[in-house]
Motif scaffolding. Sequence first.
Motif, mmCIF file in Angstrom:
data_model
loop_
_atom_site.group_PDB
_atom_site.id
_atom_site.type_symbol
_atom_site.label_atom_id
_atom_site.label_comp_id
_atom_site.label_asym_id
_atom_site.label_seq_id
_atom_site.Cartn_x
_atom_site.Cartn_y
_atom_site.Cartn_z
ATOM 1 N N ALA A 69 0.836 -1.209 0.000
ATOM 2 C CA ALA A 69 0.000 0.000 0.000
ATOM 3 C C ALA A 69 0.863 1.248 0.000
ATOM 4 O O ALA A 69 0.550 2.239 -0.680
ATOM 5 N N ALA A 70 1.984 1.216 0.750
ATOM 6 C CA ALA A 70 2.872 2.376 0.804
ATOM 7 C C ALA A 70 3.468 2.649 -0.571
ATOM 8 O O ALA A 70 3.574 3.802 -1.004
ATOM 9 N N ALA A 71 3.842 1.565 -1.272
ATOM 10 C CA ALA A 71 4.406 1.743 -2.614
ATOM 11 C C ALA A 71 3.364 2.367 -3.532
ATOM 12 O O ALA A 71 3.674 3.278 -4.316
ATOM 13 N N LEU A 72 2.116 1.909 -3.423
ATOM 14 C CA LEU A 72 1.050 2.468 -4.262
ATOM 15 C C LEU A 72 0.810 3.935 -3.919
ATOM 16 O O LEU A 72 0.623 4.765 -4.820
ATOM 17 N N ALA A 73 0.802 4.245 -2.616
ATOM 18 C CA ALA A 73 0.566 5.634 -2.217
ATOM 19 C C ALA A 73 1.677 6.540 -2.725
ATOM 20 O O ALA A 73 1.418 7.632 -3.259
ATOM 21 N N GLY A 74 2.925 6.086 -2.583
ATOM 22 C CA GLY A 74 4.056 6.867 -3.086
ATOM 23 C C GLY A 74 3.939 7.072 -4.590
ATOM 24 O O GLY A 74 4.138 8.172 -5.108
ATOM 25 N N ALA A 75 3.582 6.001 -5.295
ATOM 26 C CA ALA A 75 3.448 6.098 -6.745
ATOM 27 C C ALA A 75 2.288 7.014 -7.114
ATOM 28 O O ALA A 75 2.348 7.737 -8.112
ATOM 29 N N GLY A 76 1.239 7.008 -6.300
ATOM 30 C CA GLY A 76 0.095 7.879 -6.568
ATOM 31 C C GLY A 76 0.487 9.351 -6.506
ATOM 32 O O GLY A 76 0.165 10.134 -7.405
#
Lengths: 307, 363
Positions: A69-76
């Motif tokens: 989820a953190a990777a997705l949030a950062g990518a977002g």
Amino acid sequence: MDLGQIDPILLLASLMVAATPILLAATGEMVVEKSGVLNLGVEGMMITGAVVGFAVAVNSGSPAAGFVAAALAGAGLALLFGLITQVLKSNQVATGLGLTLFGLGLSSLIGKPYEGIKAPSLGKLDIPLLADIPVLGPILFRHDPMVYISLLIVLGVWAGLKYTRAGLVLRAVGENHTAAHALGYKVIRVRLAAILFGGAMAGMGGAYLSLVRVPTWVEGMTAGAGWIALAIVVFASWRAGRVLLGAYLFGGVSVLQLNLQAAGAAIPVEYLSMSPYLVTILVLVVISLRGKHGAPGSLGRVFHATT
Amino acid sequence: MRFVLEKRPAPSRLMLGLTPILAVIATMLAGGVMFWALGANPVEAIRTIFVDPLFDPTFASYSRPQLLVKAAPLILIAIGLSLGFRAGIWNIGAEGQYIIGAVVGAGVGLAFYPTESRLVFPAMVLAGAFGGWVWAMIPALLKTRLGTNEILVSLMLVYVAENILASVASGLLKNPEGRGFPGSRNFARDYPAASNLELLPGTGMHWGVIAAFIAVIAAYVLMTRHKMGFAIRLTGEAPRAARFAGVNPTRLVVFSLGMAGALAGMAGLFEVSGPAGQISIDFGSGYGFTAIIVAFLGRLHPIGILLAGLLMALTYIGGELAQLMLGMPAAAIQLFQGMLLFFLLAMDVFANYRIRLKTREAA
């Protein structure tokens, strides 16, 4: 002060843990800069990753889900930066700063209900046999999985940039975007991909802080780690191996000062706490003494295809 | 059929003026959605932030003076930052210069305690400006002498400054009569000669506000009438041409960083001797970072910065009011300010490019 309290083996082992968040973020930012984009929003993406990873891990009970989820949030967040700088062609320095300010606000908004909770443990992954080697075993082979994953990612980035076609295209786009465009490479798409990768890495670096290093959510907990990651990329002259060296060097400084604080050194706490930042400045100064040193040719410049 | 961007030879002046207003409107809309997601009535939330602080009969008497109190440091710092930003010199460590200015200025004042001389306060202002200037000279000299990146050095120095502040608040400048609590003597309460009080009751006008207005006028004259202003603008728009025209880049860096540091340091001193009252660990409230948004929102133009500073001050006060009345989290307003900068930068595309609808031509 009792220096005897500081166990050198534990110190070196915790050095790897302290270095991992910055290693992840710096490796990601190095790829972004290699593609010719300067994203100063690392700090904002890290802290958003820290809070999102923490929230998801607490609610699901799974730290692994937290990291994803953190990777997705950062990518977002990185996507937002990518759209504004690449499609709408805004100034990268200003947009990156904006991303950091935005991320700091967003994270403290999301994080309010999670203050004072402890993160679920990621657990250790002792590597069989190697972990039993005296001295080296505890230092190198008794860590959580993310430490090994981060090292594998650095290895992958190094090999990917050096030996693959995609790495070559990325470097071409970063060195001279006009020439790369003339050769038919999709400059904007390559850069967007690099920006997304950098965001995901920064997000995971942040999650490592809130899930393993600390491990709890505190507002503003990155405390400049994202900026230090940016400095390490400069220190590393945009080379993966040196990013590793820089991150571990920095990890060493921050662990040593924490140990000195705990051991009751005669130096006031505030002066010890500022040492990582002073060391970063010192390193930047030493690097600049060497003069121009391998910055990608198109770094930070806006690309606008005329044909 | 698709949209293509066509670069304008020079940024459209109309769009440069219009986009900040559009960005504010877009932020209000997006902010409304955010407030709705947080469980508040979006119309009420926007009204609480932007209208009530000025016009609500119960709050306006308190809020209106606060507008100047909060705008003054933002404008002072943003004016300094805009000089560098226009020339492509990125000082993002104003927060550190602000803190060091406050510490040095307050230190000078406290050294003379309890002297009741009229000279104490002016000496403190000078010392504050000097402190901020010195702190900004570190990245300036490292950049001009060694080529070190000023973005990273100035930012790292913010964290160093915060630690220095924490150290002096509980050590060197601690109130000896404070029963062991951290924090210095309170200037506003215990030390009239060194305090920055309201000059006209009920207006919020203090010496920092006057300094901010002077800075706006001085920056306007500098940018439009003085050779240095011309050098700054030329360097920002055409660095190569600037070098051929004999602009000395070293002087430019030292001047713009030095001015930014001195103004931020002064802002810190005005804050610590007035609204904040004393040196404490958290007197800063992040003005040094918000001023970056103010500088961009004001288009790096003195008059624009004046208006942007007032608007940003309004969001601070309105944000506090929304916290009080609607239970809005404090961070929501920080996010709101970040959104504003994003929308503004995104809309720059209208100023720098023409957007054309292009039909696919036969090849």
